[in-house]
Write an enzyme that holds these catalytic residues in place. Structure first.
Site, mmCIF file in Angstrom:
data_model
loop_
_atom_site.group_PDB
_atom_site.id
_atom_site.type_symbol
_atom_site.label_atom_id
_atom_site.label_comp_id
_atom_site.label_asym_id
_atom_site.label_seq_id
_atom_site.Cartn_x
_atom_site.Cartn_y
_atom_site.Cartn_z
ATOM 1 N N LYS A 126 -2.301 -2.132 -1.219
ATOM 2 C CA LYS A 126 -3.526 -1.517 -1.564
ATOM 3 C C LYS A 126 -4.677 -2.360 -1.607
ATOM 4 O O LYS A 126 -5.823 -1.807 -0.937
ATOM 5 C CB LYS A 126 -3.177 -0.633 -3.022
ATOM 6 C CG LYS A 126 -1.872 -0.329 -3.252
ATOM 7 C CD LYS A 126 -1.616 1.110 -2.201
ATOM 8 C CE LYS A 126 -0.220 1.952 -2.529
ATOM 9 N NZ LYS A 126 0.944 1.470 -2.380
ATOM 10 N N LYS A 161 -3.405 6.027 -7.725
ATOM 11 C CA LYS A 161 -2.269 5.557 -7.465
ATOM 12 C C LYS A 161 -1.949 4.258 -7.870
ATOM 13 O O LYS A 161 -3.040 3.355 -7.913
ATOM 14 C CB LYS A 161 -1.989 5.758 -5.874
ATOM 15 C CG LYS A 161 -3.197 4.835 -4.975
ATOM 16 C CD LYS A 161 -2.844 5.052 -3.599
ATOM 17 C CE LYS A 161 -4.012 4.444 -2.589
ATOM 18 N NZ LYS A 161 -3.738 4.902 -1.245
ATOM 19 N N ARG A 211 0.087 6.548 10.421
ATOM 20 C CA ARG A 211 0.737 5.348 10.464
ATOM 21 C C ARG A 211 0.504 4.594 11.675
ATOM 22 O O ARG A 211 1.029 5.202 12.983
ATOM 23 C CB ARG A 211 2.169 5.373 10.038
ATOM 24 C CG ARG A 211 2.873 4.027 10.368
ATOM 25 C CD ARG A 211 2.283 2.842 9.378
ATOM 26 N NE ARG A 211 2.185 3.067 8.206
ATOM 27 C CZ ARG A 211 3.402 2.758 7.322
ATOM 28 N NH1 ARG A 211 4.569 2.560 7.916
ATOM 29 N NH2 ARG A 211 3.118 3.042 6.085
ATOM 30 N N ARG A 226 1.706 11.663 9.380
ATOM 31 C CA ARG A 226 2.960 12.161 8.411
ATOM 32 C C ARG A 226 1.826 13.406 7.573
ATOM 33 O O ARG A 226 0.956 13.127 6.877
ATOM 34 C CB ARG A 226 2.995 11.149 7.293
ATOM 35 C CG ARG A 226 4.105 10.082 7.868
ATOM 36 C CD ARG A 226 3.551 8.938 8.599
ATOM 37 N NE ARG A 226 2.186 8.281 7.838
ATOM 38 C CZ ARG A 226 2.508 7.218 7.067
ATOM 39 N NH1 ARG A 226 3.495 6.951 6.628
ATOM 40 N NH2 ARG A 226 1.454 6.916 6.242
ATOM 41 N N ARG A 234 0.535 14.604 -0.273
ATOM 42 C CA ARG A 234 0.955 13.540 0.166
ATOM 43 C C ARG A 234 1.628 13.784 1.300
ATOM 44 O O ARG A 234 2.660 14.527 1.583
ATOM 45 C CB ARG A 234 2.084 12.917 -0.897
ATOM 46 C CG ARG A 234 1.549 12.448 -2.437
ATOM 47 C CD ARG A 234 2.524 12.190 -3.259
ATOM 48 N NE ARG A 234 3.613 13.215 -3.281
ATOM 49 C CZ ARG A 234 4.725 13.068 -3.927
ATOM 50 N NH1 ARG A 234 5.055 12.002 -4.539
ATOM 51 N NH2 ARG A 234 5.553 14.164 -4.288
ATOM 52 N N ASP A 274 -2.371 2.653 7.480
ATOM 53 C CA ASP A 274 -2.534 3.914 7.269
ATOM 54 C C ASP A 274 -3.901 4.499 7.174
ATOM 55 O O ASP A 274 -4.700 3.812 6.421
ATOM 56 C CB ASP A 274 -1.879 4.498 5.692
ATOM 57 C CG ASP A 274 -0.345 3.985 5.594
ATOM 58 O OD1 ASP A 274 -0.119 3.828 6.760
ATOM 59 O OD2 ASP A 274 0.139 4.253 4.565
ATOM 60 N N GLU A 282 -4.543 2.105 3.319
ATOM 61 C CA GLU A 282 -3.574 1.071 3.168
ATOM 62 C C GLU A 282 -3.120 0.291 4.146
ATOM 63 O O GLU A 282 -3.453 0.451 5.294
ATOM 64 C CB GLU A 282 -2.100 1.637 2.508
ATOM 65 C CG GLU A 282 -2.332 2.469 1.349
ATOM 66 C CD GLU A 282 -0.994 2.926 0.769
ATOM 67 O OE1 GLU A 282 0.098 2.267 1.162
ATOM 68 O OE2 GLU A 282 -0.891 3.658 -0.111
ATOM 69 N N ASN A 284 0.278 -1.806 5.227
ATOM 70 C CA ASN A 284 1.577 -2.225 4.908
ATOM 71 C C ASN A 284 2.093 -3.397 5.709
ATOM 72 O O ASN A 284 2.081 -3.256 7.247
ATOM 73 C CB ASN A 284 2.213 -1.029 5.206
ATOM 74 C CG ASN A 284 1.881 0.277 4.644
ATOM 75 O OD1 ASN A 284 2.260 0.761 3.428
ATOM 76 N ND2 ASN A 284 0.660 1.098 4.935
#
Length: 329
Positions: A126, A161, A211, A226, A234, A274, A282, A284
């Site tokens: 994050k 979050k 992603r 997604r 979400r 993301d 984000e 990852n």
């Protein structure tokens, strides 16, 4: 040349094979004639100046009912391996950190570990976005509930979050008139003692949380969007999102290419960005996924191979080829 590759991962019997990225990497390694060894995080240990692990040599299969066969376990130095993939899923806790220290010792002994252990510790998925603020939505990191409320009042619609979550856990959408704002922030900040992230809500989430995989500094041509389930904000697949492969937009590519050099410099050779709309949310680095979905999409688009020379490498192939080149350089 035959290489020995070890994979640190969650229990192999618990994975969902048809969509598991780590299994895709193991299959690609086996197809190259490499020896594949499976390890769990708590099987690593340090003794007499060396890092060891209990490990199983495995044969893997692209079969949803029977995807691996494991030989009896052995205890061996990690230095006996050529490459180690750290593919343990979060939570990113102290056990995860201790594992990176043990893997770092193995790296000193000559093993190529990917992603690089110290980068796994340093790059919070994050908070690392703050280094690329020009690509991010307005955001705030704080433990102060009053400061978050002021942020909500300014931006009207906000996502909050935790800094250590995964799979959409404990993500809330709040507005300035939300009657539950106090209890949400009390719980998330543990009464103003625990830092969390707030980001302005991005309406383009209805089109999907994309992603984007960046492999050895190169963004792959397709992302997996997604798309949230009905009534959800979400997009995480673990939260019921639906994966839809999409070609990278110019904006997606610009974001990925601007971040890529810093990833390579840190030894982060397999990363999932993301992106919602044109905003980075984000970075990852622990165990990014979506390889199998994107490879299946690319295979459907590609002409059917006539001979072996027409084979189009998948994302796992690109990743392993790059690691082999680094190992032999």
């Amino acid at each position: 040349m035959t290489l020995k590759i070890g994979i640190v991962m969650d229990p192999i019997e618990s994975i969902t094979p048809y969509k598991d990225t780590t299994l895709a990497m193991m299959l690609a390694a086996q197809a190259r004639g490499w020896q594949v060894f499976y390890m769990e995080q708590h099987w690593l240990y340090f003794e007499q100046g060396k890092t060891f692990a209990r490990m199983h040599a495995v044969q893997v299969h692209d079969n949803n009912d029977h995807w691996f066969d494991a030989e009896p376990s052995i205890d061996a130095p990690l230095a006996d391996l050529d490459i180690i993939l750290m593919r343990k899923d979060p939570p990113f806790n102290m056990d995860f950190i201790y594992t990176t220290y043990l893997l770092e010792r193995a790296a000193v002994d000559g093993v190529l570990v990917s992603n690089r252990p110290n980068a796994l510790r340093d790059v919070n998925e994050k908070l690392y976005t703050t280094w690329f603020n020009e690509h991010c939505p307005p955001m705030l990191v704080t433990a102060d509930s009053a400061r978050i409320k002021a942020f909500v009042e300014q931006h009207k619609d906000v996502i909050v979050k935790p800094l250590d979550g995964m799979g959409g856990e404990s993500i809330y959408r709040i507005t300035e008139n939300d009657p539950n704002i106090n209890v949400i922030l009390e719980n998330m900040t543990r009464r103003d003692r625990h830092q969390i992230m707030a980001q302005r809500f991005i309406p383009e989430i209805v089109e999907g949380d994309k992603r984007i995989l960046v492999v050895h500094g190169k963004p792959m041509p397709y992302a997996l969007a997604r798309v949230p389930a009905q009534g959800e904000t979400r997009g995480n697949l673990a939260a019921g999102g639906r994966g839809v492969p999409v070609a990278l937009s110019d904006s997606d590519r610009k974001i990925a290419e601007s971040i890529a050099p810093s990833l390579v410099e840190r030894g982060l050779h397999f990363v999932g960005l993301d992106v919602i709309g044109s905003s980075l949310t984000e970075v990852n680095v622990t165990s990014p996924t979506c390889v199998r979905e994107l490879d299946a999409h690319a295979a459907n688009l590609a002409p059917k191979p006539v001979n072996a020379s027409d084979y189009v490498p998948g994302i796992a192939d690109i990743y392993l080829d790059g690691l082999a080149a680094l190992r032999n350089s």
